[in-house]
Design an enzyme around this catalytic site. Structure first.
Site, PDB file in Angstrom:
ATOM      1  N   GLU A   1       5.106  -2.798  12.368  1.00  0.00           N
ATOM      2  CA  GLU A   1       4.098  -1.768  12.079  1.00  0.00           C
ATOM      3  C   GLU A   1       2.904  -2.519  11.512  1.00  0.00           C
ATOM      4  O   GLU A   1       2.903  -2.923  10.353  1.00  0.00           O
ATOM      5  CB  GLU A   1       4.636  -0.767  11.055  1.00  0.00           C
ATOM      6  CG  GLU A   1       5.823   0.049  11.539  1.00  0.00           C
ATOM      7  CD  GLU A   1       5.449   1.136  12.527  1.00  0.00           C
ATOM      8  OE1 GLU A   1       4.242   1.341  12.787  1.00  0.00           O
ATOM      9  OE2 GLU A   1       6.357   1.772  13.075  1.00  0.00           O
TER      10      GLU A   1
ATOM     11  N   CYS B   1      -3.031   2.042   6.843  1.00  0.00           N
ATOM     12  CA  CYS B   1      -3.200   1.587   8.229  1.00  0.00           C
ATOM     13  C   CYS B   1      -3.681   2.713   9.134  1.00  0.00           C
ATOM     14  O   CYS B   1      -4.159   2.449  10.231  1.00  0.00           O
ATOM     15  CB  CYS B   1      -1.886   1.034   8.733  1.00  0.00           C
ATOM     16  SG  CYS B   1      -0.549   2.198   8.514  1.00  0.00           S
TER      17      CYS B   1
ATOM     18  N   GLU C   1       8.888   4.477  13.745  1.00  0.00           N
ATOM     19  CA  GLU C   1       9.625   4.818  12.522  1.00  0.00           C
ATOM     20  C   GLU C   1       9.587   6.325  12.313  1.00  0.00           C
ATOM     21  O   GLU C   1       8.555   6.964  12.564  1.00  0.00           O
ATOM     22  CB  GLU C   1       9.010   4.083  11.324  1.00  0.00           C
ATOM     23  CG  GLU C   1       9.244   2.570  11.430  1.00  0.00           C
ATOM     24  CD  GLU C   1       8.810   1.767  10.216  1.00  0.00           C
ATOM     25  OE1 GLU C   1       7.886   2.200   9.502  1.00  0.00           O
ATOM     26  OE2 GLU C   1       9.391   0.699   9.977  1.00  0.00           O
TER      27      GLU C   1
ATOM     28  N   ASN D   1       0.803  -1.235   0.000  1.00  0.00           N
ATOM     29  CA  ASN D   1       0.000   0.000   0.000  1.00  0.00           C
ATOM     30  C   ASN D   1       0.835   1.285   0.000  1.00  0.00           C
ATOM     31  O   ASN D   1       0.360   2.333  -0.426  1.00  0.00           O
ATOM     32  CB  ASN D   1      -1.040  -0.015   1.135  1.00  0.00           C
ATOM     33  CG  ASN D   1      -0.422  -0.016   2.495  1.00  0.00           C
ATOM     34  OD1 ASN D   1       0.752  -0.343   2.655  1.00  0.00           O
ATOM     35  ND2 ASN D   1      -1.198   0.348   3.492  1.00  0.00           N
TER      36      ASN D   1
HETATM   37  P1  NAD Z   1       0.138  -8.841   4.846  1.00  0.00           P
HETATM   38  O1  NAD Z   1       0.606  -9.032   6.237  1.00  0.00           O
HETATM   39  O2  NAD Z   1      -0.689  -9.887   4.237  1.00  0.00           O
HETATM   40  O3  NAD Z   1       1.389  -8.637   3.880  1.00  0.00           O
HETATM   41  C1  NAD Z   1       2.405  -7.686   4.128  1.00  0.00           C
HETATM   42  C2  NAD Z   1       3.677  -8.172   3.462  1.00  0.00           C
HETATM   43  O4  NAD Z   1       4.117  -9.343   4.106  1.00  0.00           O
HETATM   44  C3  NAD Z   1       3.489  -8.554   1.992  1.00  0.00           C
HETATM   45  O5  NAD Z   1       4.638  -8.221   1.286  1.00  0.00           O
HETATM   46  C4  NAD Z   1       3.326 -10.064   2.034  1.00  0.00           C
HETATM   47  O6  NAD Z   1       3.752 -10.681   0.845  1.00  0.00           O
HETATM   48  C5  NAD Z   1       4.264 -10.408   3.177  1.00  0.00           C
HETATM   49  N1  NAD Z   1       3.949 -11.650   3.872  1.00  0.00           N
HETATM   50  C6  NAD Z   1       2.813 -12.372   3.873  1.00  0.00           C
HETATM   51  N2  NAD Z   1       2.948 -13.465   4.641  1.00  0.00           N
HETATM   52  C7  NAD Z   1       4.215 -13.441   5.127  1.00  0.00           C
HETATM   53  C8  NAD Z   1       4.964 -14.290   5.989  1.00  0.00           C
HETATM   54  N3  NAD Z   1       4.428 -15.412   6.494  1.00  0.00           N
HETATM   55  N4  NAD Z   1       6.240 -13.955   6.288  1.00  0.00           N
HETATM   56  C9  NAD Z   1       6.780 -12.824   5.774  1.00  0.00           C
HETATM   57  N5  NAD Z   1       6.131 -11.980   4.962  1.00  0.00           N
HETATM   58  C10 NAD Z   1       4.859 -12.281   4.650  1.00  0.00           C
HETATM   59  O7  NAD Z   1      -0.589  -7.429   4.823  1.00  0.00           O
HETATM   60  P2  NAD Z   1      -1.266  -6.713   3.568  1.00  0.00           P
HETATM   61  O8  NAD Z   1      -2.687  -7.067   3.614  1.00  0.00           O
HETATM   62  O9  NAD Z   1      -0.536  -6.906   2.317  1.00  0.00           O
HETATM   63  O10 NAD Z   1      -1.008  -5.214   3.985  1.00  0.00           O
HETATM   64  C11 NAD Z   1      -1.934  -4.492   4.657  1.00  0.00           C
HETATM   65  C12 NAD Z   1      -1.696  -4.527   6.165  1.00  0.00           C
HETATM   66  O11 NAD Z   1      -0.528  -3.772   6.454  1.00  0.00           O
HETATM   67  C13 NAD Z   1      -2.815  -3.859   6.898  1.00  0.00           C
HETATM   68  O12 NAD Z   1      -3.154  -4.577   8.054  1.00  0.00           O
HETATM   69  C14 NAD Z   1      -2.228  -2.510   7.273  1.00  0.00           C
HETATM   70  O13 NAD Z   1      -2.816  -1.916   8.369  1.00  0.00           O
HETATM   71  C15 NAD Z   1      -0.804  -2.851   7.490  1.00  0.00           C
HETATM   72  N6  NAD Z   1       0.037  -1.662   7.356  1.00  0.00           N
HETATM   73  C16 NAD Z   1       0.561  -1.134   8.494  1.00  0.00           C
HETATM   74  C17 NAD Z   1       1.336   0.018   8.421  1.00  0.00           C
HETATM   75  C18 NAD Z   1       1.923   0.601   9.665  1.00  0.00           C
HETATM   76  O14 NAD Z   1       2.798   1.422   9.546  1.00  0.00           O
HETATM   77  N7  NAD Z   1       1.493   0.222  10.846  1.00  0.00           N
HETATM   78  C19 NAD Z   1       1.580   0.624   7.191  1.00  0.00           C
HETATM   79  C20 NAD Z   1       1.018   0.063   6.035  1.00  0.00           C
HETATM   80  C21 NAD Z   1       0.253  -1.091   6.148  1.00  0.00           C
END
Ligand code: NAD
Length: 481
Positions: free
Chosen positions: A254, A288, A460, A155
């Site tokens: 995060e 997020c 961060e 995102n």
């Molecule tokens: P996700 O956890 O499914 O994926 C995030 C990343 O992790 C992707 O690149 C994915 O390929 C990878 N991933 C998936 N499974 C993994 C594993 N077992 N080990 C290592 N990596 C793995 O999340 P998403 O749906 O793609 O992203 C959205 C989420 O991210 C939302 O919950 C959002 O709130 C959060 N987010 C948080 C912040 C923050 O700063 N707190 C910022 C942006 C997004």
């Protein structure tokens, strides 16, 4: 101006070389219409091991450079990113769908961390502590933690990388990055510019792989990796945390949010509507820190709902590359279905769909406003990550705070009020890492970004953001007679 096609690369970047482990290629799709943007060679844990070893070899020489020497490389990288802003923004919009104006904003925002930490690394101070005996002296120094693994989501394809690797690189830690499989082209463009900026081989490594779980587990279990920094869902954050137990690795997480946006009876309603639009609909609701729940005090509920709905109805939905578009597509069909399920659930439980409520096609979702939202609805507890705005009602300040805190998450929160007393009291009572007071957009490189509870740990950005990439070392000088 660079043609964006000149910044499209199709291999991973490891130890200063463009390489791939497999012959198989991964197709990257444009979420606005499902068309192919291009394909990239896939890699796995074999190449990851090479990257980790290269990073480990590069650690001591990189650490031994002065902060000023590292700063020069980071500043070059920053300048190259800004010079190529238009090309990078175009790639970003093509692969993650956000409107071009937002992509340009993300390039500026993401690059700002590089400049900030390049400067900040010169101020990684230690301490001299008054000694505990006449012949001893006590000194504390901060040193880089070691090789850092960075795992990032789609995102914010650029900023989520720079927020992690800029402080790491600035203090002397080599990095191994695995970007989301949905948005690898933006990440590879960053790698190309990092190569041009002159990071020594092994300091900056980036692997494209469609095996996130295997990559995550391998990084967590590697004894050559000292730290993992992850941005993504709470579920994956918990998994990485468990996998890091055997190596006792330090983690920055995060994770997800469920941001409340409280509008009190003394708020400037027009300002609240403006902040609400900015916070709720950025990246089509897929951030997020996007508002998940509007909590509005009873006496201003109707006025806020009417003015907000009117403003939402003006938002232009379309392909992010088209002029004037404010809301792009959702990332994939699964996200469309999930968004729809939130609306269905609310409808069944008595919510009123006063605007939108339907997918436009397989790629876009109507901006949606739901009034009379109640706490038994799914979005009261779960992160929406789509363009739906549920509006809940509260009566007293205590009830508003109680509703706001009634979630496992604790990332961003927002309050609108004309009262200084309320601003302080409510901010202090909110169980969140961040509070926007009469402000809907709060992210900046100068402030600490992060959450509490199930939204993660670590910060961060800002002067605090560098601490997570350093370790304290205590030096005791004896025999000082
Ligand atoms: P996700 O956890 O499914 O994926 C995030 C990343 O992790 C992707 O690149 C994915 O390929 C990878 N991933 C998936 N499974 C993994 C594993 N077992 N080990 C290592 N990596 C793995 O999340 P998403 O749906 O793609 O992203 C959205 C989420 O991210 C939302 O919950 C959002 O709130 C959060 N987010 C948080 C912040 C923050 O700063 N707190 C910022 C942006 C997004």
């Amino acid at each position: 101006m660079t043609d964006y096609k000149n910044l499209l690369f199709d291999k991973s970047f490891v130890d200063g070389e463009w390489v791939a482990e497999f012959e198989e290629k991964l197709d990257v799709k444009n979420p606005a219409d499902g068309s192919s943007i291009g394909s990239i060679y896939n890699s796995g844990t074999g190449l990851l091991q090479n990257a980790i070893e290269a990073a480990h070899r590069a650690f001591v020489p990189w650490r031994e450079k002065t902060a000023k020497e590292r700063q020069a490389v980071l500043e070059k990288w920053f300048s190259l990113i800004i010079e190529n802003k238009e090309a990078i923004a175009t790639i970003m919009t093509l692969e993650c769908g956000k409107p071009l104006t937002e992509s340009r904003g993300e390039v500026d925002y993401g690059a700002s961390f590089i400049q900030w930490f390049a400067e900040e690394a010169k101020r990684v101070y230690g301490d001299v502590i008054p000694g505990f005996s006449a012949d001893r002296r006590v000194v504390v120094i901060r040193q880089p933690i070691g090789v850092v693994g960075a795992l990032t989501p789609w995102n914010f394809p650029l900023a989520m990388i720079t927020r992690k690797v800029a402080p790491a690189l600035a203090v002397g830690c080599p990095v191994v990055i695995r970007p989301s499989e949905e948005t690898p082209f933006t990440a590879l463009a960053l790698a190309k510019l990092a190569q041009e900026a002159g990071f020594p081989a092994g300091v900056f490594n980036l692997i494209v792989s469609d095996e996130p779980a295997a990559i995550g587990e391998f990084l967590c279990e590697s004894e050559l990796v000292s730290k993992i920094s992850f941005t993504g869902s709470t579920r994956v954050g918990q998994l990485l945390s468990a996998q890091s137990a055997s190596t006792l690795k330090t983690l920055s997480l995060e994770l997800g949010g469920n941001a409340p946006f409280l509008v009190f009876d003394d708020a400037d309603i027009d300002a609240a509507v403006k902040g609400a639009i900015a916070s709720k609909f950025r990246n089509a609701g897929q951030t997020c820190v996007c508002v998940n729940r509007f909590l509005v005090q009873d006496s201003v509920y109707d006025e806020f709902t009417r003015k907000f709905t009117e403003a939402v109805s003006q938002l232009k939905v379309g392909n992010g590359l088209d002029e004037g578009v404010q809301i792009g597509p959702l990332i994939n069909k699964k996200a469309i279905d999930k968004t729809k399920s939130f609306v269905e659930d609310a409808k069944e439980k008595g919510g009123k769909i006063i605007l939108g409520g339907e997918p436009i096609d397989d790629y876009f979702f109507q901006p949606t406003v739901i009034s009379e939202a109640t706490t038994d609805m799914k979005f009261a507890k779960e992160e929406i990550f789509g363009p739906i705005a549920p509006i809940f009602r509260f009566h007293t300040d205590e009830e508003g705070v109680q509703m706001a805190n009634d979630t496992i998450f604790g990332l961003a929160s927002y309050i609108y009020t004309g009262s200084v007393t309320r601003s302080w009291k409510i901010s202090e009572a909110l169980e969140y890492g961040m509070v926007g007071i009469n402000e809907g957009i709060i992210s900046t490189e100068v402030a600490p970004f992060g959450g509490v509870k199930y939204s993660g740990k670590g910060r961060e950005g800002s002067k605090y953001g560098i601490d997570d990439y350093t370790e304290l070392k205590y030096l005791c000088f004896g025999g000082v007679k």
